[in-house]
Write a protein that holds these residues in place. Structure first.
Motif, short mmCIF file in Angstrom:
data_model
loop_
_atom_site.label_atom_id
_atom_site.label_comp_id
_atom_site.label_asym_id
_atom_site.label_seq_id
_atom_site.Cartn_x
_atom_site.Cartn_y
_atom_site.Cartn_z
N GLY A 14 0.84 -1.20 0.00
CA GLY A 14 0.00 0.00 0.00
C GLY A 14 0.87 1.24 0.00
N ALA A 15 1.54 1.47 -1.15
CA ALA A 15 2.41 2.65 -1.26
C ALA A 15 1.62 3.83 -1.79
N MET A 18 0.87 8.01 2.44
CA MET A 18 1.75 7.86 3.60
C MET A 18 2.86 6.85 3.32
N VAL A 41 0.52 -1.75 -4.77
CA VAL A 41 -0.67 -0.89 -4.78
C VAL A 41 -1.83 -1.74 -5.29
N ALA A 42 -3.02 -1.16 -5.38
CA ALA A 42 -4.16 -1.97 -5.83
C ALA A 42 -4.27 -2.04 -7.35
N VAL A 76 -1.90 0.35 3.69
CA VAL A 76 -3.24 0.41 3.08
C VAL A 76 -4.20 1.10 4.05
N VAL A 80 -8.78 -2.08 4.87
CA VAL A 80 -8.20 -3.09 3.96
C VAL A 80 -7.13 -3.93 4.68
N ALA A 102 -1.55 2.06 9.88
CA ALA A 102 -3.01 2.23 9.76
C ALA A 102 -3.62 2.78 11.06
N1 NAP Z 1 -2.66 10.39 5.28
C1 NAP Z 1 -2.40 10.63 6.55
O1 NAP Z 1 -2.33 11.76 7.05
C2 NAP Z 1 -2.12 9.46 7.48
C3 NAP Z 1 -1.58 9.72 8.75
C4 NAP Z 1 -1.33 8.62 9.60
C5 NAP Z 1 -1.66 7.32 9.19
N2 NAP Z 1 -2.22 7.14 7.95
C6 NAP Z 1 -2.57 5.77 7.57
O2 NAP Z 1 -1.91 5.44 6.38
C7 NAP Z 1 -2.70 4.48 5.67
C8 NAP Z 1 -2.79 4.91 4.22
O3 NAP Z 1 -3.40 6.18 4.14
P1 NAP Z 1 -3.11 7.09 2.87
O4 NAP Z 1 -3.66 8.43 3.20
O5 NAP Z 1 -1.68 6.93 2.47
O6 NAP Z 1 -4.08 6.34 1.80
P2 NAP Z 1 -3.90 6.15 0.23
O7 NAP Z 1 -3.13 7.28 -0.36
O8 NAP Z 1 -5.25 5.83 -0.31
O9 NAP Z 1 -2.98 4.85 0.10
C9 NAP Z 1 -3.46 3.54 0.18
C10 NAP Z 1 -2.71 2.70 -0.84
O10 NAP Z 1 -3.10 1.35 -0.65
C11 NAP Z 1 -3.18 0.75 -1.93
N3 NAP Z 1 -4.01 -0.45 -1.81
C12 NAP Z 1 -5.37 -0.55 -1.68
N4 NAP Z 1 -5.73 -1.85 -1.56
C13 NAP Z 1 -4.57 -2.57 -1.61
C14 NAP Z 1 -4.27 -3.94 -1.52
N5 NAP Z 1 -5.23 -4.88 -1.36
N6 NAP Z 1 -2.97 -4.34 -1.62
C15 NAP Z 1 -1.98 -3.43 -1.78
N7 NAP Z 1 -2.20 -2.10 -1.86
C16 NAP Z 1 -3.48 -1.69 -1.77
C17 NAP Z 1 -3.76 1.81 -2.82
O11 NAP Z 1 -3.47 1.50 -4.16
P3 NAP Z 1 -3.95 2.40 -5.42
O12 NAP Z 1 -3.09 3.62 -5.36
O13 NAP Z 1 -3.67 1.55 -6.62
O14 NAP Z 1 -5.41 2.68 -5.19
C18 NAP Z 1 -3.01 3.05 -2.29
O15 NAP Z 1 -1.79 3.20 -2.99
C19 NAP Z 1 -4.07 4.43 6.35
O16 NAP Z 1 -4.21 3.22 7.05
C20 NAP Z 1 -4.07 5.62 7.28
O17 NAP Z 1 -4.80 5.37 8.48
C21 NAP Z 1 -2.44 8.17 7.08
#
Ligand code: NAP
Length: 274
Positions: A14-15, A18, A41-42, A76, A80, A102
């Motif tokens: 899940g790159a 974050m 990634v997905a 992810v 997920v 997460a």
């Molecule tokens: N953003 C923040 O401020 C923050 C802060 C602290 C913690 N977090 C945590 O970080 C995590 C990710 O958040 P984010 O904001 O980075 O979300 P995001 O940008 O949507 O990243 C999620 C990634 O997961 C990939 N993915 C989805 N299903 C998958 C699977 N089955 N296998 C492998 N990869 C998969 C997606 O692929 P695609 O790109 O192909 O759709 C996407 O690249 C969350 O759990 C969140 O709670 C985020």
């Protein structure tokens, strides 16, 4: 696991935003080599684009990425995580380390979906990690060793500061420092508006507000002085600041911020998976 990332193979499942921030920072700092990095990634087209951008192996097969990694970073979305952990279960061993970023996913939920006693460490970063100015709280799961925690701190120190906490505080951390940049942006936006109201050009007002927040935060961190004492030093008797402070108190800024963090912490608890 020894506290040195060099030579370690790392899989980022899940790159996205974050996961991508951490992955890029580790590559940039030379702590990870492209050939020992595997991200997933997905979507295939996103995998191709990311591989071209970062020059690392990127795919959609979590098992292939996780199998040979020393460290598996789970990036992810929270909903997920369980599917991804179930998918890789049976293909990973207790010699590996899982680091999950997460929100609202306890280490116990990951552990109970794994048949081996794989060490799990939970990390809660925030978006300023993208500039190396992040804040990440780190807590250990039941099979993780102090070395696993040290290794995780080492990873996140590349993107800012770290603090090790008991996992029971993770919802509070989520509410304060993970959601926190949003509160600060609202404060900065409001201060910039205030600058405009008193006659400053918007770009100058935004610069003044942001640099003032940065400076004040650095003084708190670097002197260790209590914020109330630092505030008193700015507040001249019968001067301008005390008039502003009276307005802030009347507008309940202090209690509003406290209530906002309490609400966010309650929500993080409600959302808890597993
Ligand atoms: N953003 C923040 O401020 C923050 C802060 C602290 C913690 N977090 C945590 O970080 C995590 C990710 O958040 P984010 O904001 O980075 O979300 P995001 O940008 O949507 O990243 C999620 C990634 O997961 C990939 N993915 C989805 N299903 C998958 C699977 N089955 N296998 C492998 N990869 C998969 C997606 O692929 P695609 O790109 O192909 O759709 C996407 O690249 C969350 O759990 C969140 O709670 C985020």
């Amino acid at each position: 696991m020894a506290k040195d990332l060099r030579g370690k193979k790392v899989a980022f499942l899940g790159a996205g935003k974050m996961g991508g921030i951490i992955l890029q920072a580790l590559l940039k700092n030379g702590l990870l080599s492209p050939k020992s990095t595997f991200a997933t990634v997905a979507h295939e087209e996103r995998a191709l684009a990311l591989a071209a951008k970062l020059k690392v192996k990127v795919g959609t097969n979590n098992i292939e990425a996780a199998r040979d990694a020393d460290i598996i970073v789970i990036g992810v979305k929270p909903q997920v995580v369980e599917d991804v952990i179930r998918e890789i279960n049976g293909h990973i061993t207790a010699e590996q380390l899982i680091v999950s970023v997460a929100a609202s996913v306890p280490t116990s939920m990951i552990e109970k979906n794994l048949s081996a006693n794989v060490p799990v460490v939970r990390a809660m970063p925030n978006t300023p990690c993208q500039l190396g100015a992040g804040m990440t709280a780190i807590s250990k799961g039941k099979h993780a060793s102090p070395e696993d925690v040290a290794m995780t701190c080492h990873m996140f120190e590349v993107v800012g500061r770290t603090v090790v906490i008991d996992e029971k505080h993770m919802d509070a951390v989520t509410a304060l420092s993970a959601s926190g940049p949003a509160y600060i942006y609202i404060i900065l936006e409001s201060l910039a508006e205030a600058g405009v109201k008193v006659g400053l050009p918007r770009d100058v007002a935004t610069l003044l507000a942001a640099q003032t927040a940065l400076g004040a935060a650095r003084v708190v961190l670097e002197t260790g002085d209590h914020p109330a004492l630092l505030k008193d030093a700015v507040t001249t008797p019968a001067g301008c600041t005390i008039d502003a402070i009276m307005e802030l108190e009347e507008g309940k800024l202090r209690v509003t911020l406290i209530k906002a963090v309490v609400k966010a912490a309650q929500r993080a608890k409600e959302l808890a998976f597993g």
